[in-house]
Design an enzyme around this catalytic site. Structure first.
Site, mmCIF file in Angstrom:
data_model
loop_
_atom_site.group_PDB
_atom_site.id
_atom_site.type_symbol
_atom_site.label_atom_id
_atom_site.label_comp_id
_atom_site.label_asym_id
_atom_site.label_seq_id
_atom_site.Cartn_x
_atom_site.Cartn_y
_atom_site.Cartn_z
ATOM 1 N N GLU A 39 0.840 -1.208 0.000
ATOM 2 C CA GLU A 39 0.000 0.000 0.000
ATOM 3 C C GLU A 39 0.872 1.253 0.000
ATOM 4 O O GLU A 39 1.873 1.322 0.706
ATOM 5 C CB GLU A 39 -0.900 0.004 1.236
ATOM 6 C CG GLU A 39 -1.821 1.222 1.271
ATOM 7 C CD GLU A 39 -3.006 1.005 2.197
ATOM 8 O OE1 GLU A 39 -3.807 0.089 1.935
ATOM 9 O OE2 GLU A 39 -3.106 1.745 3.176
ATOM 10 N N TYR B 190 -6.724 7.134 -0.242
ATOM 11 C CA TYR B 190 -7.508 8.302 -0.663
ATOM 12 C C TYR B 190 -7.894 9.080 0.591
ATOM 13 O O TYR B 190 -8.319 8.482 1.583
ATOM 14 C CB TYR B 190 -8.768 7.786 -1.355
ATOM 15 C CG TYR B 190 -9.631 8.811 -2.033
ATOM 16 C CD1 TYR B 190 -9.453 9.110 -3.378
ATOM 17 C CD2 TYR B 190 -10.652 9.453 -1.340
ATOM 18 C CE1 TYR B 190 -10.275 10.029 -4.011
ATOM 19 C CE2 TYR B 190 -11.469 10.378 -1.963
ATOM 20 C CZ TYR B 190 -11.271 10.661 -3.313
ATOM 21 O OH TYR B 190 -12.084 11.568 -3.935
ATOM 22 N N GLN C 202 -7.940 -4.356 8.651
ATOM 23 C CA GLN C 202 -7.174 -3.355 9.387
ATOM 24 C C GLN C 202 -5.907 -4.059 9.899
ATOM 25 O O GLN C 202 -5.892 -5.290 10.041
ATOM 26 C CB GLN C 202 -8.041 -2.838 10.555
ATOM 27 C CG GLN C 202 -7.406 -1.799 11.439
ATOM 28 C CD GLN C 202 -7.016 -0.553 10.679
ATOM 29 O OE1 GLN C 202 -6.004 -0.581 9.957
ATOM 30 N NE2 GLN C 202 -7.759 0.522 10.811
HETATM 31 P P1 FAD Z 1 -18.159 1.103 7.075
HETATM 32 O O1 FAD Z 1 -18.085 -0.219 6.420
HETATM 33 O O2 FAD Z 1 -19.256 2.012 6.657
HETATM 34 O O3 FAD Z 1 -18.233 0.847 8.656
HETATM 35 C C1 FAD Z 1 -18.035 1.902 9.579
HETATM 36 C C2 FAD Z 1 -18.779 1.581 10.874
HETATM 37 O O4 FAD Z 1 -20.192 1.690 10.654
HETATM 38 C C3 FAD Z 1 -18.567 0.174 11.414
HETATM 39 O O5 FAD Z 1 -18.608 0.251 12.812
HETATM 40 C C4 FAD Z 1 -19.764 -0.604 10.883
HETATM 41 O O6 FAD Z 1 -20.086 -1.734 11.698
HETATM 42 C C5 FAD Z 1 -20.842 0.453 10.958
HETATM 43 N N1 FAD Z 1 -21.900 0.316 9.946
HETATM 44 C C6 FAD Z 1 -21.752 -0.042 8.640
HETATM 45 N N2 FAD Z 1 -22.922 0.011 8.007
HETATM 46 C C7 FAD Z 1 -23.850 0.424 8.923
HETATM 47 C C8 FAD Z 1 -25.251 0.685 8.884
HETATM 48 N N3 FAD Z 1 -25.949 0.505 7.754
HETATM 49 N N4 FAD Z 1 -25.857 1.102 10.039
HETATM 50 C C9 FAD Z 1 -25.157 1.267 11.185
HETATM 51 N N5 FAD Z 1 -23.831 1.024 11.275
HETATM 52 C C10 FAD Z 1 -23.188 0.621 10.161
HETATM 53 N N6 FAD Z 1 -9.538 5.824 5.239
HETATM 54 C C11 FAD Z 1 -9.309 6.813 4.336
HETATM 55 O O7 FAD Z 1 -9.681 7.969 4.587
HETATM 56 N N7 FAD Z 1 -8.680 6.581 3.144
HETATM 57 C C12 FAD Z 1 -8.249 5.334 2.804
HETATM 58 O O8 FAD Z 1 -7.691 5.150 1.727
HETATM 59 C C13 FAD Z 1 -8.468 4.262 3.735
HETATM 60 N N8 FAD Z 1 -8.077 2.997 3.445
HETATM 61 C C14 FAD Z 1 -8.355 1.974 4.333
HETATM 62 C C15 FAD Z 1 -8.018 0.668 3.993
HETATM 63 C C16 FAD Z 1 -8.270 -0.386 4.874
HETATM 64 C C17 FAD Z 1 -7.894 -1.790 4.499
HETATM 65 C C18 FAD Z 1 -8.890 -0.117 6.131
HETATM 66 C C19 FAD Z 1 -9.144 -1.250 7.103
HETATM 67 C C20 FAD Z 1 -9.243 1.181 6.469
HETATM 68 C C21 FAD Z 1 -9.003 2.239 5.583
HETATM 69 N N9 FAD Z 1 -9.370 3.552 5.869
HETATM 70 C C22 FAD Z 1 -9.129 4.559 4.967
HETATM 71 C C23 FAD Z 1 -10.009 3.867 7.155
HETATM 72 C C24 FAD Z 1 -11.561 3.772 7.083
HETATM 73 O O9 FAD Z 1 -12.043 4.750 6.199
HETATM 74 C C25 FAD Z 1 -12.114 3.980 8.491
HETATM 75 O O10 FAD Z 1 -11.779 2.886 9.307
HETATM 76 C C26 FAD Z 1 -13.601 4.308 8.589
HETATM 77 O O11 FAD Z 1 -13.875 4.694 9.936
HETATM 78 C C27 FAD Z 1 -14.540 3.160 8.268
HETATM 79 O O12 FAD Z 1 -14.559 2.879 6.941
HETATM 80 P P2 FAD Z 1 -15.335 1.579 6.385
HETATM 81 O O13 FAD Z 1 -15.289 1.650 4.932
HETATM 82 O O14 FAD Z 1 -14.852 0.363 7.071
HETATM 83 O O15 FAD Z 1 -16.817 1.930 6.928
#
Ligand code: FAD
Length: 291
Positions: A17, A49, A177
């Protein structure tokens, strides 16, 4: 090439990455670092991003450059938090036009100074995944997952229930993560498989190469630090060269244990550090070469 086809192969994969520059002035140096990493011929590279899109104009440039100049498959990250539908649609169009086939669909962390008070056109990553599915382009879509539970979730059961919804909406694979104790991943995999999540899971490993990174990693991910790792930081944290060597060795150890336990796809959070990526790959040369 689609990342899912790489992950489904009957062989080991190591991917790296990188992140785009925050400032225009560092574009060339970041680009050069990502090219050095691309020269190591990883299975694929991901380019992060910025949440809200503010600092992310270079994600596409870096991803395109790696793909076109080095023929390394790329995974462009895209976040949706604090974004409008128009901005996200434009990003998706730009990615499509640039020939990007793989998108890591993320929510992003909510910004403290969010002018919309945390409310945007998108609430969760699943909203972005649906948008990508509706775009008419056959993207390979990745999603994030959390072996130690996402910090906003009240319990793992609920987090996994939401993860299943996200996968069902169209995630082809998941990347974890960072974690520092492999048992956390094995336990998580057992639970998600039991919950009916069957897509490939890529294990995310962060080589900690200086003591300052430790605090940041814990703050960012809430990761559990095993005593074995804490002892390394206590002993070598004040000595940059020794800490780097020990951190790379620890990450290598984690990867070997994962491979030995049939976790075939490992993603290294290489943080634009070609020397770290190179050393990890060298440490695994015979293991990767044989399979
Ligand atoms: P989601 O999948 O939306 O989940 C977030 C939270 O909401 C979780 O607690 C989930 O259980 C809950 N949730 C999901 N759907 C619902 C619903 N319908 N109702 C209620 N609760 C719900 N951040 C950046 O800014 N840029 C990056 O490039 C980046 N790359 C990453 C790559 C990886 C592999 C990982 C693990 C993280 C990365 N992050 C990045 C960080 C990430 O954006 C954060 O961890 C963020 O807080 C959650 O993103 P997510 O896509 O997992 O969210």
């Amino acid at each position: 090439m689609k990342i899912i086809d790489i992950l489904k192969r009957d062989s080991l994969s190591i991917s790296f990455e990188v992140f785009p520059p925050k400032y225009d002035t560092s574009f060339e140096s970041v680009k050069a670092a990502t090219e050095e990493i691309a020269k190591l011929s990883p299975s694929f590279m991901s380019v992060t991003y910025g949440a809200g899109g503010g600092t992310s104009k270079y994600t596409l440039d870096i991803a395109k450059n790696i793909m076109e100049r080095y023929s390394v498959p790329t995974l462009a990250h895209l976040t949706c938090v604090s974004s409008t539908k128009d901005t996200v649609k434009k990003q998706i169009d730009d990615m499509k036009n640039a020939g990007i086939k793989n998108i890591m669909a993320l929510r992003g962390d909510r910004l403290q100074d969010d002018r919309n008070g945390g409310i945007s056109d998108y609430r969760y990553a699943i909203d972005l995944i649906r948008e990508l599915k509706e775009s008419g382009e056959d993207f390979c879509i990745g999603g994030a997952c959390y072996p130690e539970v996402h910090p906003e979730s009240t319990c793992q059961k609920e987090d996994i229930r939401r993860l299943k919804e996200k996968v069902d909406a169209g995630c082809d694979f998941l990347t974890t993560q960072m974690f520092f104790d492999n048992n956390l991943l094995y336990n998580f995999l057992y639970k998600i498989r039991e919950a009916g999540i069957t897509v490939p899971v890529v294990a995310g490993i962060m080589p900690i190469t200086n003591a300052n990174q430790v605090e940041r990693a814990i703050k960012l991910s809430g990761s559990f630090m095993p005593q074995r790792f804490k002892s390394i930081v206590d002993k070598f944290g004040h000595d940059p060269k020794a800490m780097k060597q020990a951190g790379i060795a620890y990450a290598t150890d984690q990867v070997i244990d994962l491979f030995a336990n049939n976790i075939t796809n490992v993603h290294i959070y290489s943080m634009n550090k070609p020397d770290v990526a190179q050393k990890i790959k060298d440490n695994l040369s015979d293991i990767l070469g044989k399979l």
